[in-house]
Design an enzyme around this catalytic site. Structure first.
Site, PDB file in Angstrom:
ATOM      1  N   SER A 107      37.698  29.788  29.703  1.00 16.98           N
ATOM      2  CA  SER A 107      36.338  30.197  30.058  1.00 16.98           C
ATOM      3  C   SER A 107      35.352  29.103  29.668  1.00 16.98           C
ATOM      4  O   SER A 107      35.448  28.530  28.575  1.00 16.98           O
ATOM      5  CB  SER A 107      35.956  31.490  29.337  1.00 16.98           C
ATOM      6  OG  SER A 107      34.581  31.769  29.553  1.00 16.98           O
ATOM      7  N   TYR A 124      36.428  36.451  21.754  1.00 10.80           N
ATOM      8  CA  TYR A 124      36.868  35.970  23.068  1.00 10.80           C
ATOM      9  C   TYR A 124      36.847  34.445  23.131  1.00 10.80           C
ATOM     10  O   TYR A 124      37.849  33.811  23.475  1.00 10.80           O
ATOM     11  CB  TYR A 124      35.954  36.579  24.134  1.00 10.80           C
ATOM     12  CG  TYR A 124      36.156  36.079  25.540  1.00 10.80           C
ATOM     13  CD1 TYR A 124      37.259  36.483  26.293  1.00 10.80           C
ATOM     14  CD2 TYR A 124      35.224  35.224  26.140  1.00 10.80           C
ATOM     15  CE1 TYR A 124      37.423  36.041  27.601  1.00 10.80           C
ATOM     16  CE2 TYR A 124      35.384  34.786  27.441  1.00 10.80           C
ATOM     17  CZ  TYR A 124      36.485  35.196  28.178  1.00 10.80           C
ATOM     18  OH  TYR A 124      36.640  34.761  29.473  1.00 10.80           O
TER      19      TYR A 124
HETATM   20  N1  LIG Z   1      34.759  36.735  35.712  1.00  7.54           N
HETATM   21  C1  LIG Z   1      34.178  35.828  34.942  1.00  7.54           C
HETATM   22  O1  LIG Z   1      32.936  35.684  34.945  1.00  7.54           O
HETATM   23  C2  LIG Z   1      35.024  34.936  34.048  1.00  7.54           C
HETATM   24  C3  LIG Z   1      34.384  33.870  33.408  1.00  7.54           C
HETATM   25  C4  LIG Z   1      35.130  33.051  32.582  1.00  7.54           C
HETATM   26  C5  LIG Z   1      36.488  33.268  32.410  1.00  7.54           C
HETATM   27  N2  LIG Z   1      37.082  34.309  33.044  1.00  7.54           N
HETATM   28  C6  LIG Z   1      38.535  34.508  32.815  1.00  7.54           C
HETATM   29  O2  LIG Z   1      39.178  34.616  34.076  1.00  7.54           O
HETATM   30  C7  LIG Z   1      40.319  35.484  33.955  1.00  7.54           C
HETATM   31  C8  LIG Z   1      40.248  36.569  35.015  1.00  7.54           C
HETATM   32  O3  LIG Z   1      39.033  37.269  34.838  1.00  7.54           O
HETATM   33  P1  LIG Z   1      38.502  38.355  35.887  1.00  7.54           P
HETATM   34  O4  LIG Z   1      37.044  38.396  35.704  1.00  7.54           O
HETATM   35  O5  LIG Z   1      39.102  38.118  37.223  1.00  7.54           O
HETATM   36  O6  LIG Z   1      39.143  39.703  35.235  1.00  7.54           O
HETATM   37  P2  LIG Z   1      39.271  41.195  35.820  1.00  7.54           P
HETATM   38  O7  LIG Z   1      38.443  41.390  37.017  1.00  7.54           O
HETATM   39  O8  LIG Z   1      39.051  42.090  34.639  1.00  7.54           O
HETATM   40  O9  LIG Z   1      40.830  41.259  36.204  1.00  7.54           O
HETATM   41  C9  LIG Z   1      41.762  41.121  35.162  1.00  7.54           C
HETATM   42  C10 LIG Z   1      43.171  41.276  35.676  1.00  7.54           C
HETATM   43  O10 LIG Z   1      44.065  41.134  34.544  1.00  7.54           O
HETATM   44  C11 LIG Z   1      44.803  42.359  34.370  1.00  7.54           C
HETATM   45  N3  LIG Z   1      44.981  42.584  32.941  1.00  7.54           N
HETATM   46  C12 LIG Z   1      44.024  42.829  32.017  1.00  7.54           C
HETATM   47  N4  LIG Z   1      44.564  43.038  30.815  1.00  7.54           N
HETATM   48  C13 LIG Z   1      45.903  42.905  30.983  1.00  7.54           C
HETATM   49  C14 LIG Z   1      47.006  43.024  30.104  1.00  7.54           C
HETATM   50  N5  LIG Z   1      46.838  43.324  28.803  1.00  7.54           N
HETATM   51  N6  LIG Z   1      48.266  42.821  30.596  1.00  7.54           N
HETATM   52  C15 LIG Z   1      48.435  42.525  31.921  1.00  7.54           C
HETATM   53  N7  LIG Z   1      47.421  42.414  32.794  1.00  7.54           N
HETATM   54  C16 LIG Z   1      46.174  42.606  32.335  1.00  7.54           C
HETATM   55  C17 LIG Z   1      43.953  43.433  35.067  1.00  7.54           C
HETATM   56  O11 LIG Z   1      44.698  44.577  35.466  1.00  7.54           O
HETATM   57  P3  LIG Z   1      44.851  45.871  34.469  1.00  7.54           P
HETATM   58  O12 LIG Z   1      43.490  46.156  33.911  1.00  7.54           O
HETATM   59  O13 LIG Z   1      45.377  46.957  35.346  1.00  7.54           O
HETATM   60  O14 LIG Z   1      45.826  45.471  33.401  1.00  7.54           O
HETATM   61  C18 LIG Z   1      43.456  42.645  36.270  1.00  7.54           C
HETATM   62  O15 LIG Z   1      44.477  42.522  37.248  1.00  7.54           O
HETATM   63  C19 LIG Z   1      40.301  36.011  32.512  1.00  7.54           C
HETATM   64  O16 LIG Z   1      41.169  35.232  31.715  1.00  7.54           O
HETATM   65  C20 LIG Z   1      38.854  35.802  32.082  1.00  7.54           C
HETATM   66  O17 LIG Z   1      38.728  35.652  30.675  1.00  7.54           O
HETATM   67  C21 LIG Z   1      36.385  35.156  33.858  1.00  7.54           C
END
Ligand SMILES: NC(=O)c1ccc[n+]([C@@H]2O[C@H](COP(=O)([O-])OP(=O)(O)OC[C@H]3O[C@@H](n4cnc5c(N)ncnc54)[C@H](OP(=O)(O)O)[C@@H]3O)[C@@H](O)[C@H]2O)c1
Length: 258
Positions: A143, A156
């Protein structure tokens, strides 16, 4: 099992077997779709199966925060794919608090397990195959928030910072074997998890002054999941064959460089 997508893009991952964690929504789902379009066979995971698993991908339910979850996932990868050529650690996130003193010990552990140790454990399980083949590539999703750590989110960002340090060290260790390891650090990206986190943060009395990336991002908008998936696909493909140990920040120009 045939899991080849129907996309019309360049088949940059043709013949590759890819495991993508967290592929049922947000960035992970975009990565799965792009990998399928690029010709990869894809297995993804989340804690619970949903109808949002991209068509053409295989799915196994697993909680990557636990050792048992990563072991089940590695076993499924062997059974379904026969091995892994491309590994994307995407599952991640954490709930923000009013300040760091409100983060419980359990939440610190949870943040470390999900955002850092899941990658360490899964890499350890899948690297023997890559070492044997002297080939493979790993992408860790971190991130851009690591660049500006703040109290409410320290569990985080500290976990993601550890991930970046680990990713760099692993890359240097594995480079002589031809195995590439890189990280991608998204800025604020419009995903279900990202939006939920920002809503939680905005409800806190210490919410940051700006919560809308469009207000502050030089490129004038939030990231889209596909923006991040583009970077992941690039790093996973042979186009990045001279790239290892790097962290690609994809943030619309928002964050200062680390
Ligand atoms: N969106 C942003 O603004 C942003 C910014 C910086 C970094 N990131 C990083 O990008 C990545 C993806 O983020 P996102 O925003 O796309 O997240 P999201 O919309 O919350 O999707 C997360 C995905 O991971 C799965 N997941 C969560 N916990 C899990 C676990 N314990 N075991 C297996 N699967 C799990 C979820 O499914 P289930 O809940 O069903 O398990 C879902 O498929 C993350 O690493 C996040 O830290 C995101």
């Amino acid at each position: 099992m045939t899991t080849i997508g129907n996309g019309s893009g360049p088949r940059e991952l043709a013949g590759k077997r890819a495991l993508v964690t967290g592929g049922t929504r947000g960035i992970g789902a975009a990565v799965v779709r792009q990998f399928l379009d690029a010709g990869a066979e894809v297995l993804t995971t989340a804690r619970s199966a949903t109808s949002t698993v991209p068509d053409g991908a295989s799915f196994v339910a697993a909680d990557v925060r636990t050792r048992a979850g990563t072991e089940a996932l590695a076993a499924a990868a062997q059974e379904v794919l026969g091995g892994v050529d491309v590994l994307v650690h995407n599952a991640g996130g954490a709930r923000p608090h009013a300040d760091s003193s409100a983060i419980t010990d359990e939440e610190w552990q949870d943040a470390l397990d999900l955002n850092y140790l899941a990658s360490v454990r899964l890499d350890a399980l899948l690297l023997p195959g890559m070492r044997d083949r002297r080939a493979g590539t790993i992408v860790h999703v971190s991130s851009a928030a690591v660049l500006t750590p703040v109290g409410p989110f320290l569990h985080y960002t500290a976990a993601k910072a550890a991930l970046e340090n680990y990713s760099r060290g692993l890359a240097l260790e594995l480079a002589p074997l031809g195995i590439r390891v890189n990280a991608v650090s998204p800025g604020r990206t419009a995903t279900p998890g990202g939006e939920a986190t920002r809503e939680q943060w905005a409800s806190l009395s210490v919410a940051p002054a700006e919560t809308n990336a469009g207000d502050t991002t030089p490129l004038g908008r939030d990231g889209r999941p596909g923006d991040i998936a583009d970077a992941v696909l690039f790093l996973a493909s042979d186009r990045a064959s001279w790239l290892t140990g790097r962290n690609l920040i994809v943030d619309g120009g928002e964050f200062p460089m680390g």
